[in-house]
Each structure stands twice: as C-alpha cells, then as structure tokens.
Write a protein that holds these residues in place. Structure first.
Motif, short mmCIF file in Angstrom:
data_model
loop_
_atom_site.label_atom_id
_atom_site.label_comp_id
_atom_site.label_asym_id
_atom_site.label_seq_id
_atom_site.Cartn_x
_atom_site.Cartn_y
_atom_site.Cartn_z
N LEU A 11 0.71 -0.87 -0.33
CA LEU A 11 -0.37 -0.23 -0.07
C LEU A 11 0.87 1.33 0.80
CD1 LEU A 11 -2.69 -1.21 2.88
CD2 LEU A 11 -2.94 -1.63 0.43
N THR A 12 0.99 1.65 -0.78
CA THR A 12 1.93 3.23 -1.14
C THR A 12 1.60 4.49 -1.66
OG1 THR A 12 2.19 2.82 -4.00
CG2 THR A 12 4.03 1.12 -2.35
N THR A 13 0.51 4.70 -1.91
CA THR A 13 -0.49 6.37 -1.55
C THR A 13 -1.03 6.60 -0.29
OG1 THR A 13 -2.27 4.94 -2.28
CG2 THR A 13 -0.77 5.99 -4.08
N GLY A 14 -0.79 7.25 0.11
CA GLY A 14 -1.32 8.27 1.78
C GLY A 14 -0.98 9.17 1.91
N GLU A 15 -1.79 9.45 3.01
CA GLU A 15 -1.00 10.59 3.87
C GLU A 15 -0.49 10.49 5.34
OE1 GLU A 15 -3.48 13.89 4.74
OE2 GLU A 15 -4.03 13.99 2.91
N VAL A 16 1.34 10.23 5.18
CA VAL A 16 1.54 9.67 6.96
C VAL A 16 2.28 11.15 7.77
CG1 VAL A 16 3.07 7.56 8.10
CG2 VAL A 16 1.99 7.46 5.68
N LYS A 17 2.20 10.65 8.79
CA LYS A 17 3.03 11.46 9.82
C LYS A 17 3.30 10.97 10.90
CE LYS A 17 1.29 16.07 10.24
NZ LYS A 17 1.71 17.26 10.35
N SER A 18 4.44 11.00 11.04
CA SER A 18 4.78 10.63 12.44
C SER A 18 5.71 11.70 13.62
CB SER A 18 5.87 9.56 12.22
OG SER A 18 6.65 9.52 13.71
N LYS A 19 5.50 11.41 14.79
CA LYS A 19 5.63 12.64 16.51
C LYS A 19 6.75 11.57 17.01
CE LYS A 19 3.06 15.21 18.66
NZ LYS A 19 2.69 15.96 20.07
N GLY A 73 -9.23 5.32 3.12
CA GLY A 73 -9.71 7.09 3.97
C GLY A 73 -9.42 6.35 5.80
N LYS A 74 -9.54 5.39 5.42
CA LYS A 74 -9.20 5.01 7.17
C LYS A 74 -8.23 5.38 7.69
CE LYS A 74 -11.78 1.76 9.12
NZ LYS A 74 -11.56 0.19 9.14
N VAL A 75 -8.27 6.31 8.77
CA VAL A 75 -7.35 7.02 9.70
C VAL A 75 -7.03 5.43 10.76
CG1 VAL A 75 -6.78 8.61 11.42
CG2 VAL A 75 -7.79 8.90 9.34
N ARG A 76 -5.79 5.33 10.81
CA ARG A 76 -4.83 3.95 11.32
C ARG A 76 -3.86 5.24 12.60
NH1 ARG A 76 -6.45 1.89 6.51
NH2 ARG A 76 -7.56 0.13 6.72
N SER A 77 -3.38 4.88 13.89
CA SER A 77 -2.29 4.50 14.04
C SER A 77 -1.86 3.59 14.88
CB SER A 77 -2.90 5.60 15.16
OG SER A 77 -3.30 5.82 16.15
#
Length: 161
Positions: free
Chosen positions: A98-106, A149-153
């Motif tokens: 799965l290579t498309t999407g938005e990823v943010k890390s803290k 479209g599902k937000v995961r963490s």
C-alpha cells in the motif's frame, strides 16, 4: 554455441531490466521519490524496529542511522538528523504493498523534545529523517491515512544505545 548463449543471456538482461524497473515503481504516486539507492529496497536493510497489524494493514517500521541510509552517497553538510524512520504498509490478507496515502510521525526523545514530520513516499515505503542523537528511549507515534480513507495509528518505543 557459447557465444549464442552469451548473446541470449545479455539480450534477456537488457530487455528485462526496464520491465523490472517499471514493475517496481508501478502504483507509486507522483510524490514518490527515487532516493538513488540502487537495486536494493530500503525496507530490506536492517531489522524491523516494530511491526503490527492495524485494521487490516500490516505496518513494518525500521529506524536506521543516516550513515547506513546514505551508504554510497555524500552526506549533506550541516545535516542535524541522525536517523531515518521508514514504514512499509501492506494489506494484511493479500500482502499487497500500500504505497499511497498521508503519513505523519511524532518522535518524543528521552529529554521530552518533540519532532513531528510528514513521511514522504519513497520506493514502496514512507520515510523521513529525525534527530535521535541522545541516548535513551524514544517514543514513536505514527498516524496514517491510506487510499481507503481510514485513519490508523501505531506507536512503539525505540532505544538508542
């Protein structure tokens, strides 16, 4: 006979290389970046720092030193980041990348200092550089929204020795 076999082998290699390259980069969005690391996948380097399945998505995280990440390339002068954080997402059932999407890390350091960055699409994984120069335990939190479209963490601890 040997010359013929050699010619066939050379032709096969010459024609298969572009096809392999196209297959390796199929499905990448235009924001994907070729980091010039040759034929090896960055996700094949080093051991996984953390792995888990979240709502049908298998996330594999790796943390590597910039020295290892930039192997064979010149380190940019004045770079304060010491480590590269990368994550690869796969469908848990099919194993499809799965290579498309938005990823943010803290990342929260042992001194409680926080760094938040967007991870950029790079050759089948998402990644960004962080300053993990202090020894100790780092908290790594990642939020991602892939094509469904599902937000995961996910979150985990990473220790710098």
């Amino acid at each position: 006979m040997k010359k013929q076999l050699l010619m066939i082998a050379a032709a096969t290699l010459a024609f298969s290389a572009p096809a392999a390259f196209a297959a390796d980069h199929e499905g990448h969005d235009h924001g994907s970046m070729d980091m010039g690391h040759g034929d090896h996948s960055m996700m094949q380097m080093g051991a996984a720092a953390h792995q888990e399945v979240i709502d049908g998505v298998k996330a594999t995280f790796k943390v590597m030193s910039m020295k290892e990440h930039m192997k064979g390339m010149d380190m940019p002068k004045g770079m304060k980041e010491t480590h590269h954080l990368m994550v690869e997402f796969k469908d848990a059932k099919s194993g499809k990348a799965l290579t498309t999407g938005e990823v943010k890390s803290k990342v929260i350091g042992p001194d409680k200092a926080e760094q938040t960055k967007d991870l950029m699409g790079m050759q089948g994984h998402f990644g960004a550089d962080f300053d993990l120069s202090k020894k100790g335990k780092y908290g790594v939190m990642c939020k991602f929204k892939l094509a469904d479209g599902k937000v995961r963490s996910a979150k985990f601890w990473y220790t710098v020795k």
